[in-house]
Structure formats: structure tokens, C-alpha cells
Motif scaffolding. Structure first.
Motif, PDB file in Angstrom:
ATOM      1  N   ARG A   1     -10.566  -6.834  -1.528  1.00  0.00           N
ATOM      2  CA  ARG A   1     -11.408  -5.811  -2.167  1.00  0.00           C
ATOM      3  C   ARG A   1     -10.725  -4.593  -2.604  1.00  0.00           C
ATOM      4  NH1 ARG A   1     -16.214  -3.073   0.602  1.00  0.00           N
ATOM      5  NH2 ARG A   1     -16.571  -1.404  -0.785  1.00  0.00           N
ATOM      6  N   TYR A   2     -10.196  -4.080  -1.223  1.00  0.00           N
ATOM      7  CA  TYR A   2      -9.477  -2.746  -0.925  1.00  0.00           C
ATOM      8  C   TYR A   2      -8.376  -2.665  -1.901  1.00  0.00           C
ATOM      9  CZ  TYR A   2      -7.166   0.988   1.245  1.00  0.00           C
ATOM     10  OH  TYR A   2      -6.695   2.577   1.710  1.00  0.00           O
ATOM     11  N   LEU A   3      -7.483  -3.710  -1.966  1.00  0.00           N
ATOM     12  CA  LEU A   3      -6.372  -3.619  -2.986  1.00  0.00           C
ATOM     13  C   LEU A   3      -6.630  -3.753  -4.601  1.00  0.00           C
ATOM     14  CD1 LEU A   3      -3.172  -3.865  -2.615  1.00  0.00           C
ATOM     15  CD2 LEU A   3      -3.405  -6.457  -2.961  1.00  0.00           C
ATOM     16  N   MET A   4      -7.596  -4.679  -4.726  1.00  0.00           N
ATOM     17  CA  MET A   4      -7.925  -4.654  -6.150  1.00  0.00           C
ATOM     18  C   MET A   4      -8.718  -3.378  -6.510  1.00  0.00           C
ATOM     19  SD  MET A   4      -9.257  -8.681  -6.435  1.00  0.00           S
ATOM     20  CE  MET A   4     -10.389  -8.534  -5.195  1.00  0.00           C
ATOM     21  N   GLU A   5      -9.420  -2.843  -5.642  1.00  0.00           N
ATOM     22  CA  GLU A   5     -10.149  -1.653  -6.104  1.00  0.00           C
ATOM     23  C   GLU A   5      -9.131  -0.396  -6.352  1.00  0.00           C
ATOM     24  OE1 GLU A   5     -13.349  -0.686  -3.668  1.00  0.00           O
ATOM     25  OE2 GLU A   5     -13.825   1.293  -4.300  1.00  0.00           O
ATOM     26  N   HIS A   6      -8.317  -0.418  -5.400  1.00  0.00           N
ATOM     27  CA  HIS A   6      -7.355   0.842  -5.517  1.00  0.00           C
ATOM     28  C   HIS A   6      -5.940   0.724  -6.431  1.00  0.00           C
ATOM     29  CE1 HIS A   6     -10.061   2.964  -2.949  1.00  0.00           C
ATOM     30  NE2 HIS A   6     -10.246   1.890  -2.268  1.00  0.00           N
ATOM     31  N   ILE A   7      -5.458  -0.470  -6.058  1.00  0.00           N
ATOM     32  CA  ILE A   7      -4.294  -0.746  -7.166  1.00  0.00           C
ATOM     33  C   ILE A   7      -4.432  -1.971  -7.626  1.00  0.00           C
ATOM     34  CG2 ILE A   7      -1.712  -0.447  -6.867  1.00  0.00           C
ATOM     35  CD1 ILE A   7      -1.827   0.434  -3.992  1.00  0.00           C
TER      36      ILE A   7
ATOM     37  N   TYR B   1       0.647   4.071 -12.137  1.00  0.00           N
ATOM     38  CA  TYR B   1       1.448   2.709 -11.574  1.00  0.00           C
ATOM     39  C   TYR B   1       2.873   2.470 -12.209  1.00  0.00           C
ATOM     40  CZ  TYR B   1       2.041  -1.927  -9.943  1.00  0.00           C
ATOM     41  OH  TYR B   1       2.514  -3.039  -9.485  1.00  0.00           O
ATOM     42  N   ARG B   2       2.832   2.814 -13.559  1.00  0.00           N
ATOM     43  CA  ARG B   2       4.323   2.833 -13.995  1.00  0.00           C
ATOM     44  C   ARG B   2       5.245   3.704 -13.695  1.00  0.00           C
ATOM     45  NH1 ARG B   2       4.338   0.038 -20.011  1.00  0.00           N
ATOM     46  NH2 ARG B   2       6.055  -1.138 -19.132  1.00  0.00           N
ATOM     47  N   GLN B   3       4.570   5.149 -13.373  1.00  0.00           N
ATOM     48  CA  GLN B   3       5.531   6.109 -12.929  1.00  0.00           C
ATOM     49  C   GLN B   3       6.142   5.757 -11.471  1.00  0.00           C
ATOM     50  OE1 GLN B   3       3.031   9.750 -12.999  1.00  0.00           O
ATOM     51  NE2 GLN B   3       2.707   9.619 -15.100  1.00  0.00           N
ATOM     52  N   LYS B   4       5.316   5.148 -10.765  1.00  0.00           N
ATOM     53  CA  LYS B   4       5.730   4.847  -9.526  1.00  0.00           C
ATOM     54  C   LYS B   4       6.469   3.711  -9.380  1.00  0.00           C
ATOM     55  CE  LYS B   4       4.192   8.264  -7.490  1.00  0.00           C
ATOM     56  NZ  LYS B   4       5.482   9.147  -6.678  1.00  0.00           N
ATOM     57  N   GLY B   5       7.167   3.196 -10.597  1.00  0.00           N
ATOM     58  CA  GLY B   5       8.168   1.750 -10.843  1.00  0.00           C
ATOM     59  C   GLY B   5       7.198   0.600 -10.908  1.00  0.00           C
ATOM     60  N   GLY B   6       6.007   0.825 -11.263  1.00  0.00           N
ATOM     61  CA  GLY B   6       5.205  -0.279 -11.581  1.00  0.00           C
ATOM     62  C   GLY B   6       5.801  -1.129 -12.832  1.00  0.00           C
ATOM     63  N   TYR B   7       5.571  -2.406 -12.728  1.00  0.00           N
ATOM     64  CA  TYR B   7       5.880  -3.192 -14.146  1.00  0.00           C
ATOM     65  C   TYR B   7       7.513  -3.349 -14.256  1.00  0.00           C
ATOM     66  CZ  TYR B   7       1.061  -4.197 -14.896  1.00  0.00           C
ATOM     67  OH  TYR B   7      -0.130  -4.495 -14.849  1.00  0.00           O
TER      68      TYR B   7
ATOM     69  N   LEU C   1       0.864  -1.158   0.086  1.00  0.00           N
ATOM     70  CA  LEU C   1      -0.082   0.198   0.077  1.00  0.00           C
ATOM     71  C   LEU C   1       0.891   1.236   0.087  1.00  0.00           C
ATOM     72  CD1 LEU C   1      -2.673  -0.869   2.637  1.00  0.00           C
ATOM     73  CD2 LEU C   1      -2.849  -1.349   0.302  1.00  0.00           C
ATOM     74  N   GLU C   2       2.289   1.136  -0.354  1.00  0.00           N
ATOM     75  CA  GLU C   2       3.149   2.270  -0.381  1.00  0.00           C
ATOM     76  C   GLU C   2       2.376   3.504  -1.244  1.00  0.00           C
ATOM     77  OE1 GLU C   2       6.718   1.391  -1.903  1.00  0.00           O
ATOM     78  OE2 GLU C   2       7.677   3.365  -1.497  1.00  0.00           O
ATOM     79  N   HIS C   3       1.870   3.061  -2.218  1.00  0.00           N
ATOM     80  CA  HIS C   3       1.417   4.305  -3.085  1.00  0.00           C
ATOM     81  C   HIS C   3      -0.008   4.418  -2.981  1.00  0.00           C
ATOM     82  CE1 HIS C   3       5.515   4.541  -4.480  1.00  0.00           C
ATOM     83  NE2 HIS C   3       5.629   3.242  -4.885  1.00  0.00           N
ATOM     84  N   ILE C   4      -0.746   3.996  -2.084  1.00  0.00           N
ATOM     85  CA  ILE C   4      -2.128   3.850  -2.310  1.00  0.00           C
ATOM     86  C   ILE C   4      -2.722   5.540  -2.353  1.00  0.00           C
ATOM     87  CG2 ILE C   4      -2.365   4.020   0.633  1.00  0.00           C
ATOM     88  CD1 ILE C   4      -4.667   1.751  -1.857  1.00  0.00           C
ATOM     89  N   ASP C   5      -2.032   6.580  -1.594  1.00  0.00           N
ATOM     90  CA  ASP C   5      -2.564   7.913  -1.665  1.00  0.00           C
ATOM     91  C   ASP C   5      -2.197   8.528  -3.149  1.00  0.00           C
ATOM     92  OD1 ASP C   5      -3.887   7.213   0.723  1.00  0.00           O
ATOM     93  OD2 ASP C   5      -1.982   7.996   2.044  1.00  0.00           O
ATOM     94  N   VAL C   6      -1.597   7.963  -3.818  1.00  0.00           N
ATOM     95  CA  VAL C   6      -1.088   8.532  -5.072  1.00  0.00           C
ATOM     96  C   VAL C   6      -2.358   8.662  -5.846  1.00  0.00           C
ATOM     97  CG1 VAL C   6       0.250   8.613  -7.077  1.00  0.00           C
ATOM     98  CG2 VAL C   6       1.239   7.867  -4.885  1.00  0.00           C
ATOM     99  N   PRO C   7      -2.677   9.927  -6.348  1.00  0.00           N
ATOM    100  CA  PRO C   7      -3.903  10.104  -7.231  1.00  0.00           C
ATOM    101  C   PRO C   7      -3.663   9.395  -8.532  1.00  0.00           C
ATOM    102  CG  PRO C   7      -3.244  12.229  -6.218  1.00  0.00           C
ATOM    103  CD  PRO C   7      -2.151  11.230  -5.980  1.00  0.00           C
ATOM    104  N   GLY C   8      -4.694   8.497  -8.920  1.00  0.00           N
ATOM    105  CA  GLY C   8      -4.575   7.666 -10.468  1.00  0.00           C
ATOM    106  C   GLY C   8      -3.836   6.626 -10.144  1.00  0.00           C
ATOM    107  N   ILE C   9      -3.442   6.035  -9.095  1.00  0.00           N
ATOM    108  CA  ILE C   9      -2.678   5.049  -8.987  1.00  0.00           C
ATOM    109  C   ILE C   9      -3.265   3.771  -9.593  1.00  0.00           C
ATOM    110  CG2 ILE C   9      -3.261   4.225  -6.512  1.00  0.00           C
ATOM    111  CD1 ILE C   9       0.270   3.961  -7.902  1.00  0.00           C
ATOM    112  N   ARG C  10      -4.821   4.035  -9.751  1.00  0.00           N
ATOM    113  CA  ARG C  10      -5.397   2.718 -10.270  1.00  0.00           C
ATOM    114  C   ARG C  10      -5.168   2.638 -11.783  1.00  0.00           C
ATOM    115  NH1 ARG C  10     -11.671   3.522  -9.775  1.00  0.00           N
ATOM    116  NH2 ARG C  10     -11.700   2.796  -7.549  1.00  0.00           N
ATOM    117  N   THR C  11      -4.518   3.582 -12.455  1.00  0.00           N
ATOM    118  CA  THR C  11      -4.301   3.600 -13.949  1.00  0.00           C
ATOM    119  C   THR C  11      -2.892   2.982 -14.181  1.00  0.00           C
ATOM    120  OG1 THR C  11      -3.468   5.832 -13.856  1.00  0.00           O
ATOM    121  CG2 THR C  11      -5.935   5.611 -14.447  1.00  0.00           C
ATOM    122  N   LEU C  12      -2.619   2.517 -15.295  1.00  0.00           N
ATOM    123  CA  LEU C  12      -1.399   2.090 -15.749  1.00  0.00           C
ATOM    124  C   LEU C  12      -0.226   3.155 -15.811  1.00  0.00           C
ATOM    125  CD1 LEU C  12       0.057  -0.490 -16.674  1.00  0.00           C
ATOM    126  CD2 LEU C  12      -0.491   0.103 -18.928  1.00  0.00           C
ATOM    127  N   ASN C  13      -0.628   4.066 -16.293  1.00  0.00           N
ATOM    128  CA  ASN C  13       0.326   5.168 -16.151  1.00  0.00           C
ATOM    129  C   ASN C  13       0.833   5.655 -15.054  1.00  0.00           C
ATOM    130  OD1 ASN C  13       0.641   5.657 -18.973  1.00  0.00           O
ATOM    131  ND2 ASN C  13      -1.017   7.277 -19.144  1.00  0.00           N
TER     132      ASN C  13
END
Lengths: 449, 179
Positions: free
Chosen positions: A93-99, A21-27, A7-19
Motif C-alpha cells: 500500500r505504501y509503495l503504490m500510494e507514494h511511488i 519520477y522521470r526526473q529521478k531516472g524513472g522509465y 524507496l530511494e526517492h520516497i521523500d522527493v516532493p511529487g514523486i507520485r507524478t510521472l514528471n
């Protein structure tokens, strides 16, 4: 402040989106896995991490993976268990909904490690809107070349699908889940054979919880050894805890395993204490199935040590004075709670959810519910309490799947720790209204003597 | 004469896409999602004719559909109101007052748990844990979750839904906003 891995980035606006998520080191972890690691190396990292199943059973994930049979020419499957239905649990549910992308990245890395080319996320039907979010995120991943053929130019192919269930707690049991995924009733299968040998469509299959698969991402990113440094003893890493009941700040918290229960309940960083300034009476620490503990035993062990939130910490003292970490569904009850009535809601739940395959569970859960209802309404006898004890002891360990145990443990522990309260209801008999809980649970003013 | 139980071409395309997620010959795997679609298309419940039609679409026997439809609690085997108010009643929701929510709804709508209003608008159904324990008490209508309920919130919800002509079903929900 505990370490956050999921949940490190849970408060980042738009973390649900691929863009975002990738900006935060995703993938980046997926890239690392596909370009610089072999599947066996990933399995080794997961073994080294000490990660244990986060759905409730706590079985070592790396070991589960290493059991997977690999016969030539037979497809293998990875199935994510997102059937989260254990009362008190809402972390997945929380994890899947937000990240959603952390689960998808974990699914791709894990599928690569296991040699699966088709994987499924089985999500409970009531989470339809979450399934939509996952599907939208999966589409983003396909469009970016992170799913489908030749992922990131590695030559590895994977198709990932979401399957919705239709309302059945039992489908959280892995073999019932596979039956359901095959379009059948969710009746658990007799084991062996285990899914690792004969799972979905009779093929070798691994079934892992949402949180377990998501945890593979930080493990592969920083290495299993780094993950094993977090936590305490054999309880490595972090755990998502779903906090509910009479708490000032209910919600999902990521804790480092080993956190003292007292700190979790009372500190401002977590639950912020009991609602309305009341006293804590009891806690169900790991979802409805695990033994309920009175306040003094959840805060401290029987030997007076602070109780820690870890697999070993919560089970310290066995079932006599301890409980289990389970799914991390943490339900707190204040001083006015009727333990008998709470138990009745649990027993009604298990009666409703028993698949009906094994007689002890099918008949026993209904019987326990009826006796509790009788006691609750002032028609019980003292021998009914003994009968309840007897019935639960004859369900435990005598069924195909653990639903029987799950129905028995709450009953046994409530009688073990709160027998006086059952007797209070029985003794009040037809003047049930003399039981103080009766007034409180029905929101009636208590009569002045 | 037009056959009553028939997916539209658009719906059939959705169903075919669902079937394509599974290996050849394993189309039965699509049974649960296809039953959700059928329930949404055919007035919110699954009659035996509707189930027979699903069997035909998936090329399986009707009994394979009946045994599944009767197992899972989200399938309605008799007609229900346009808005099924599914109130969670398990531990955490009970602790936070779900009984008051049910009583209030029963009084407001003049029906008991499991019943449907005479105009066919509302059904009250108490259900087991929906995974919304931290935001209890809660109810689900269609695929939407209504959380941290108070009696006033329930009143507003009922008024908003009272004249809603659209049937609330699981498969339709608020648009997914990825941002």
C-alpha cells in the motif's frame, strides 16, 4: 545506512507524478529493456539476481518466470498481486500510494519479458483510494506513450488495468486471485496445473507480488549480478518491512536483507525501540501466519548467534526455535501483551477468512477460535490446550491452499513457546481476574494484593 | 413506471468501460467492480433485485452474482447506515487499543457492533486487517482511512459525519491529488 532500491526517492516532493519520477531516472530502465534487451535476457537477469517472491512464499522469481508455457497463438498474462491482506503487512500500500510509477514501470518491463500484451493489477477492495492513484498514474503513462500501442517506438504493445477486489484475504492466494479476477468466488484451485500452464482464462499466467515486480526495475537497471551483491547468501537484495505494534517508530522500512533483528528493533534508524520504555515480549516477524517467537529467540538464535532478517536467518532453527521472513509484516509486542488474546485475534481472523472449501480449515479454524475464547474467559481446561494442539496439527498440510497452514502455525508456535500462559488462564478459571494480563488488556487498575 | 434498478447513462458508460478491460466473452470478470458500482448507486446495499439487474447487465445468471456477493465482505446484503464505521480489530490494531475505540463508539452511538442507528446515519462494523497496522488503531468509512485514532479523534469524526447527508461509499473518495 542500508542501500535503498525501491524507496530511494520516497521523500522527493511529487514523486507520485510521472514528471518527477522521470526526473529521478524513472522509465530509463524501460527504455533500456525495450531498446537493448530481448525478453529472454531480462528473464536471465532476474534469475541471476536471485530475487525471491516478496509476497511471503519466497519462491525464486526467475524460476517462476521460466516455467511460463508459451504455446503459439495463446495469450499470456502477467497479474500483479496487490491483494495485501496478511495482518501486519502494509508495505505494498505504501509503495503504490507514494511511488505508483515504479510498479507500473516494473509491470511493463516484466510483461515485455514474459510476452504479455494485457496485464492486470489486482488490488484489495479496501485500498480503493490507492486504486484511484494507480489509475491516475496509468493514465499518465498512456498519455506519455509508455503504455498502449508501440511503446517508445519499440513495436511492443501493452494494456494495463487495475481490478479491485471486495474484501477477502484468500484472494492473496494466486489461484484464488485468478478466480476472483474471472468474477467468481475466491476459492483456490487445485494445483497442478499451475498458473504458468493454465492461469487466467486457462491461459499461461504469472502472478507476482507488488514488491517483487517493483524490484525488477533496479534489477534490469543495474543488472542481476549487482542486485545479487546486495543482501546475504541466498537472500539477495532489499526487502520492505512493515513494522507495527508496540514500537516507537512503526512504519515501512526498506532493509538490506541480513540486517540483525536487534538493530532493526532498537536502532534510531529503524524502529527506535519499544514504546514507553517497556521490554520486548514477543515478535511475529513475517505477517500473522508465521510462528511467533519470544524475545530471546527473535533477537538471538537458539545457538546464541545474532538473528538476521533474511529468509535463512529468520528460519534458522526450523519451527522449533525459528520462524519465517514471510511478507515482512513485523509485529512487536511488549511485556504486558497477552499472547493468548493476540492469538485469539489471529484465529478469529482465519476463521473469518477461510473460504470454506476444505473441511479441516473450514471447521478447524472456527473450532480453534471458540476454544481460545473459552480459555480467555476462564472456562478452559488443561486438555483444551492439548486439543488446540491436536486440531492445528490436523489442519496443517491437509488443505488445498496454504491458508490452513497459516491458521495452524500461529497456534502451534504460541503453545510451543508460551504454554505456561495458556495454563495460567486455565488455572485461574472462574477467578480469571487474577490473571495479570486480564487487567492489563482491559485497561483496569490491578488490585493491591 | 420507472424501473428502480437502472444505471444512469453516465454510470452505464463507466460500467461498459469496466467490461471493455477484459477479452470478448469474459465480461463476467467485471462482476466485482460492477457490484461496487451497484452498491454505491442503490442505497449502499445489494438487494436481490439489484443483483438480478447486475446479472442482466453482465449477461450472466443471477446465481453467479449471488454466490459472489455473499462471498466478499465488502458487499452489504442488507441495508446499512449512511456512514459505515469499519473498525479494524486484528492483532496490530488490537495491540494499540481497537477494543477501546469500538466500546467508545458503541457507547457514543448507543448501538452494538453490526447495528445501525435509528436515524440511519451510522453503522458500526468490526472488520479484519485493513493494512494500516503501522498507524493503528484505525477505521475506514467509505474509501477514507482514519488512522492513529484516539477517543478524541473518534468524537470529532462522528460529529463531522453526523449531519453529512451524503452516503459514504467505497467508490467515492477524496480527489486524487497527483502532486
Amino acid at each position: 545506512m542500508g542501500k535503498k532500491l525501491l524507496l530511494e526517492h520516497i521523500d522527493v516532493p511529487g514523486i507520485r507524478t510521472l514528471n518527477v519520477y522521470r526526473q529521478k531516472g524513472g522509465y530509463e530502465t524501460l527504455k533500456k529493456a525495450l531498446t537493448s534487451m530481448t525478453p529472454d535476457q531480462i528473464v536471465e537477469e532476474v534469475k541471476t539476481s536471485g530475487l525471491r517472491g516478496r509476497g511471503g512464499a519466497g519462491f525464486p522469481t526467475g524460476m517462476k518466470w521460466s516455467f511460463l508455457a508459451k504455446p503459439e497463438g495463446v495469450p499470456r498474462y502477467l497479474v500483479c498481486n496487490a491483494d495485501e491482506s496478511e495482518p501486519g503487512t502494509f508495505k505494498d500500500r505504501y509503495l503504490m500510494e507514494h511511488i505508483p510509477h515504479i510498479l507500473i514501470e516494473g509491470m511493463i518491463v516484466s510483461s515485455f519479458a514474459l510476452g504479455a500484451n494485457t496485464s492486470y493489477i489486482y488490488i484489495r477492495g479496501e485500498y480503493f483510494y490507492v486504486a484511484r492513484i494507480l489509475e491516475a498514474a496509468i493514465q499518465e503513462a498512456y498519455d506519455a506513450g509508455l503504455l498502449g500501442k508501440n511503446i517508445m517506438g519499440s513495436g511492443y504493445d501493452l494494456d494495463l488495468y487495475v481490478q479491485v477486489g471486495a474484501g477477502a484475504y484468500i484472494c492473496g492466494e494466486e489461484t484464488a486471485l485468478l478466480e476472483s479476477l474471472e468474477g467468481k468466488r475466491g476459492n483456490p484451485r487445485i494445483k497442478p496445473p499451475f498458473p504458468a500452464i493454465a492461469g487466467l482464462y486457462g491461459c499461461p499466467t504469472v502472478v507476482n507480488n507488488v514488491e517483487t515486480i517493483a524490484a525488477v526495475v533496479p534489477i534490469v537497471k543495474d543488472g542481476g549480478a549487482a542486485y545479487a551483491q546486495i543482501g546475504i547468501g541466498k537472500s539477495t537484495g532489499t526487502k520492505l518491512i512493515s513494522a507495527s505494534g508496540h514500537l516507537n517508530k512503526p512504519g515501512v522500512y526498506e532493509i538490506e536483507l541480513g540486517l540483525p533483528v536487534e538493530e532493526f528493533i532498537y536502532s534510531e534508524e529503524y524502529c527506535g525501540g519499544i514504546k514507553n520504555g517497556k521490554q520486548l515480549k514477543a515478535v511475529v516477524a513475517g505477517g500473522s501466519s508465521v510462528p511467533i517467537l519470544p524475545a530471546h529467540l527473535i533477537l538471538k538464535t537458539a545457538t546464541g548467534e545474532p538473528r538476521l532478517m533474511s529468509y535463512e536467518g529468520l528460519s534458522e532453527g526450523g519451527f522449533a526455535t525459528g520462524t519465517m521472513l514471510g511478507s515482512g509484516g513485523f509485529i512487536a509486542m511488549d511485556e504486558d501483551t497477552s499472547i493468548v488474546k493476540n492469538l485469539w485475534t489471529f484465529s478469529r481472523f482465519y476463521h473469518h477468512e477461510s473460504c470454506g472449501q476444505c473441511s479441516p480449515c473450514r471447521e478447524g479454524t472456527g473450532w480453534m477460535e471458540k476454544i481460545l475464547h473459552k480459555i480467555l474467559h476462564g472456562h478452559g481446561t488443561l486438555s483444551d490446550v492439548d486439543l488446540l494442539w491436536d486440531i492445528q496439527s490436523k489442519i496443517e498440510g491437509k488443505t488445498i491452499c496454504p491458508l490452513g497452514d497459516a491458521a495452524a502455525w500461529p497456534v502451534a508456535s504460541a503453545i510451543r513457546h508460551f504454554r505456561h500462559e495458556f495454563e495460567e488462564y486455565v488455572k485461574a478459571g472462574h477467578s480469571i481476574k487474577d490473571v495479570k494480563h486480564y487487567y492489563r488488556i482491559n485497561h483496569l487498575p490491578e488490585p493491591a494484593n | 413506471m420507472e424501473k428502480k434498478y437502472q444505471f444512469s447513462p453516465e454510470t452505464m458508460a463507466v460500467v461498459q468501460k469496466m467490461i471493455s478491460r477484459y477479452p470478448n466473452g469474459k465480461q463476467k470478470s467485471a462482476l466485482l467492480p460492477v457490484l461496487h458500482v451497484a452498491q454505491a448507486e442503490f442505497d449502499g446495499w445489494l438487494s436481490s433485485e439489484a443483483m438480478d439487474y447486475v446479472a442482466e447487465v453482465l449477461q450472466i445468471t443471477p446465481i453467479e452474482v449471488y454466490e459472489v456477493a455473499s462471498f466478499y465482505s465488502m458487499y452489504n446484503l442488507k441495508p446499512v447506515g449512511k456512514c459505515v464505521l469499519e473498525v479494524c480489530r486484528t492483532s496490530s490494531c488490537w495491540l494499540m487499543g481497537s477494543e477501546d475505540i469500538v466500546k467508545h463508539l458503541e457507547k457514543k452511538l448507543g448501538i452494538k457492533d453490526g447495528e445501525t442507528t435509528a436515524d440511519g446515519q451510522f453503522t458500526i462494523k468490526t472488520v479484519e486487517c485493513l493494512g494500516s497496522c503501522g498507524t493503528a488503531p484505525m477505521l475506514q468509512c467509505g474509501s477514507d482511512f482514519y488512522e492513529n485514532l484516539t477517543l478524541e479523534k473518534v468524537d470529532r469524526l462522528v460529529e463531522n459525519l453526523r449531519n453529512d447527508a451524503e452516503r459514504r461509499v467505497y467508490t467515492k473518495d477524496q480527489k486524487v491529488n497527483m502532486d
